[in-house]
Design a protein around this motif. Structure first.
Motif, PDB file in Angstrom:
ATOM      1  N   THR A 147       4.804  -2.615   7.092  1.00 17.27           N
ATOM      2  CA  THR A 147       4.937  -1.200   6.803  1.00 17.27           C
ATOM      3  C   THR A 147       6.380  -0.963   6.356  1.00 17.27           C
TER       4      THR A 147
ATOM      5  N   LYS B  74       5.854  -5.247  15.338  1.00 15.35           N
ATOM      6  CA  LYS B  74       4.823  -4.232  15.098  1.00 15.35           C
ATOM      7  C   LYS B  74       4.825  -3.847  13.621  1.00 15.35           C
TER       8      LYS B  74
ATOM      9  N   LEU C 129       2.273  -8.394   9.390  1.00 17.40           N
ATOM     10  CA  LEU C 129       1.408  -9.562   9.578  1.00 17.40           C
ATOM     11  C   LEU C 129       1.680 -10.570   8.470  1.00 17.40           C
TER      12      LEU C 129
ATOM     13  N   ASP D 102      -5.646 -15.859   1.799  1.00 14.98           N
ATOM     14  CA  ASP D 102      -5.999 -14.801   2.743  1.00 14.98           C
ATOM     15  C   ASP D 102      -6.577 -13.600   1.987  1.00 14.98           C
TER      16      ASP D 102
ATOM     17  N   GLU E  61      -7.596  -7.549   0.855  1.00 15.98           N
ATOM     18  CA  GLU E  61      -8.245  -6.293   1.277  1.00 15.98           C
ATOM     19  C   GLU E  61      -8.163  -6.130   2.790  1.00 15.98           C
ATOM     20  N   ALA E  62      -8.406  -7.205   3.521  1.00 17.90           N
ATOM     21  CA  ALA E  62      -8.368  -7.155   4.986  1.00 17.90           C
ATOM     22  C   ALA E  62      -6.952  -6.878   5.482  1.00 17.90           C
ATOM     23  N   ALA E  63      -5.957  -7.518   4.873  1.00 15.90           N
ATOM     24  CA  ALA E  63      -4.566  -7.294   5.279  1.00 15.90           C
ATOM     25  C   ALA E  63      -4.155  -5.852   5.004  1.00 15.90           C
ATOM     26  N   TRP E  64      -4.502  -5.366   3.828  1.00 15.75           N
ATOM     27  CA  TRP E  64      -4.179  -3.989   3.447  1.00 15.75           C
ATOM     28  C   TRP E  64      -4.815  -2.997   4.431  1.00 15.75           C
ATOM     29  N   THR E  65      -6.072  -3.212   4.741  1.00 11.10           N
ATOM     30  CA  THR E  65      -6.797  -2.309   5.644  1.00 11.10           C
ATOM     31  C   THR E  65      -6.215  -2.340   7.046  1.00 11.10           C
ATOM     32  N   ARG E  66      -5.783  -3.514   7.482  1.00 11.85           N
ATOM     33  CA  ARG E  66      -5.270  -3.643   8.852  1.00 11.85           C
ATOM     34  C   ARG E  66      -4.000  -2.833   9.064  1.00 11.85           C
ATOM     35  N   LEU E  67      -3.101  -2.808   8.095  1.00 10.83           N
ATOM     36  CA  LEU E  67      -1.858  -2.043   8.268  1.00 10.83           C
ATOM     37  C   LEU E  67      -2.050  -0.570   7.908  1.00 10.83           C
ATOM     38  N   ASP E  68      -2.985  -0.273   7.011  1.00  8.77           N
ATOM     39  CA  ASP E  68      -3.445   1.099   6.779  1.00  8.77           C
ATOM     40  C   ASP E  68      -2.314   2.091   6.503  1.00  8.77           C
TER      41      ASP E  68
END
Length: 354
Positions: A146, A154, A157, A163, A166-173
């Motif tokens: 972020t 915190k 990631l 990897d 999409e999953a990484a992007w969604t996780r940090l939101d």
């Protein structure tokens, strides 16, 4: 500039352990401290002369706070910029809001450092999973973070080749992220610099920082590096402090690469965990130096009188206090936090090496 003399009251934004140790240093020089923080259970409040528990957006509380203090500083750089702007209409605020506008945003921080000729890690602005996929392809695997508010691991990631972006992007939101290329460093280091309102500057020696689970575990002072590398690290920190027109303290976290280059990682305009050793190994600690800087006093000599190693007490580590008190030469500092939680900094111990 007229100095703010002992007997005055220093307002501290933030109620954590950094504020606690600043208030203790201020008391040693004859100042009172007034802590302002939204958390009722604030370690700094236990040792301050006054405590305001209110939100940083509460203008009524801020006005009363400003009327009760002579100068304002902070122990936590994620105070809203608007809060500093509001207080600055009433009292000197050191560091000021312009400093936070740079240091609260990782993208702004890297752009600022690069403009001053201080190298930074390769990075990219990320506004979509496609941006992330392109960044990994262009600059390699790294850390997706972020741009604001992350600390102690915190809000970040690791992202590697293959990897799912999409999953990484969604996780940090978050709407805007930063991808920083992974650095194969020889050492993580930091330099703490103090700068007064008149531009007087003093720096502590570069130290080595060793992390565990993304949290600082140990600081070794001084870092075992060549003299010219140490001089370059200090010069870089002082250049950044001057470029910010800083009044207070600046901690500059750096990587020393395998090929001997220094890369700026992050800036913190406040006392820093990696400077806790100065309480026990220097005539003037980083906390006293902050008090001197924000009050316009002569800065103290940062020279160490001994080498030192500081170890953080994280979570249940603080329950080792009986053995640490019994250990010859160990200097224990507990922060008075009532709840022990995993990953929470509960104290530290410094071992001075004669």
């Amino acid at each position: 500039m007229t100095a703010i003399p002992p007997g005055a009251t220093i307002g501290i934004l933030g109620g954590g352990q950094l504020g606690r140790m600043t208030a203790l240093a201020a008391a040693r020089l004859g100042y009172r401290s007034h802590v302002f923080a939204p958390e009722p259970d604030s370690p700094a409040a236990d040792v301050a002369a006054a405590f305001t528990c209110a939100g940083y957006e509460d203008e009524t509380a801020l006005n009363k706070f400003a009327a009760a203090v002579d100068v304002v500083t902070l122990e936590f750089e994620n105070v809203p910029v608007a809060t500093l702007d509001h207080l600055a209409a009433h009292r000197p605020v050191r560091p000021n809001a312009a400093v936070l506008r740079v240091t609260q945003d990782r993208l702004a921080e890297k752009a600022f450092s690069a403009r001053l000729g201080c190298p930074v890690t390769a990075h990219a602005r990320i506004e979509s999973p496609i941006d992330l996929e392109r960044a990994v392809a262009a600059i390699g695997p790294g850390i997706l973070k972020t741009t604001r508010f992350g600390y102690d691991g915190k809000g970040q990631l690791r992202v590697g080749l293959g990897d799912d972006p999409e999953a990484a992007w969604t996780r940090l939101d978050q709407p805007v992220l930063i991808h920083e290329a992974w650095v194969e460093f020889a050492m993580e280091m930091s330099v703490i610099t103090a700068r007064g309102p008149g531009g007087e500057t003093r720096s502590y020696v570069p130290v080595e920082n060793r992390h565990r689970d993304h949290i600082l575990d140990r600081t070794v002072a001084p870092a075992v590096i060549p003299a010219d590398t140490a001089a370059a690290a200090v010069a870089m920190a002082e250049r950044l402090a001057a470029g910010l027109d800083l009044e207070g303290l600046l901690a500059v976290e750096m990587f020393l690469s395998q090929d001997g280059r220094l890369l700026v990682n992050e800036l913190a305009p406040r006392p820093h965990n990696s400077g806790h050793w100065t309480i026990d190994a220097c005539a003037v600690s980083q906390f006293e130096q902050l008090v001197r800087a924000v009050c316009g006093l002569p800065l103290g000599d940062p020279t160490r009188f001994a080498d030192a190693e500081m170890t953080n007490l994280i979570g249940a580590d603080c329950q080792r206090w009986p053995e640490l008190l019994a250990e010859p030469g160990a200097r224990l500092h507990l922060y008075g936090k009532r709840e022990v939680r995993p990953g929470r900094k509960m104290g530290h111990v410094t071992r001075v090496k004669r």
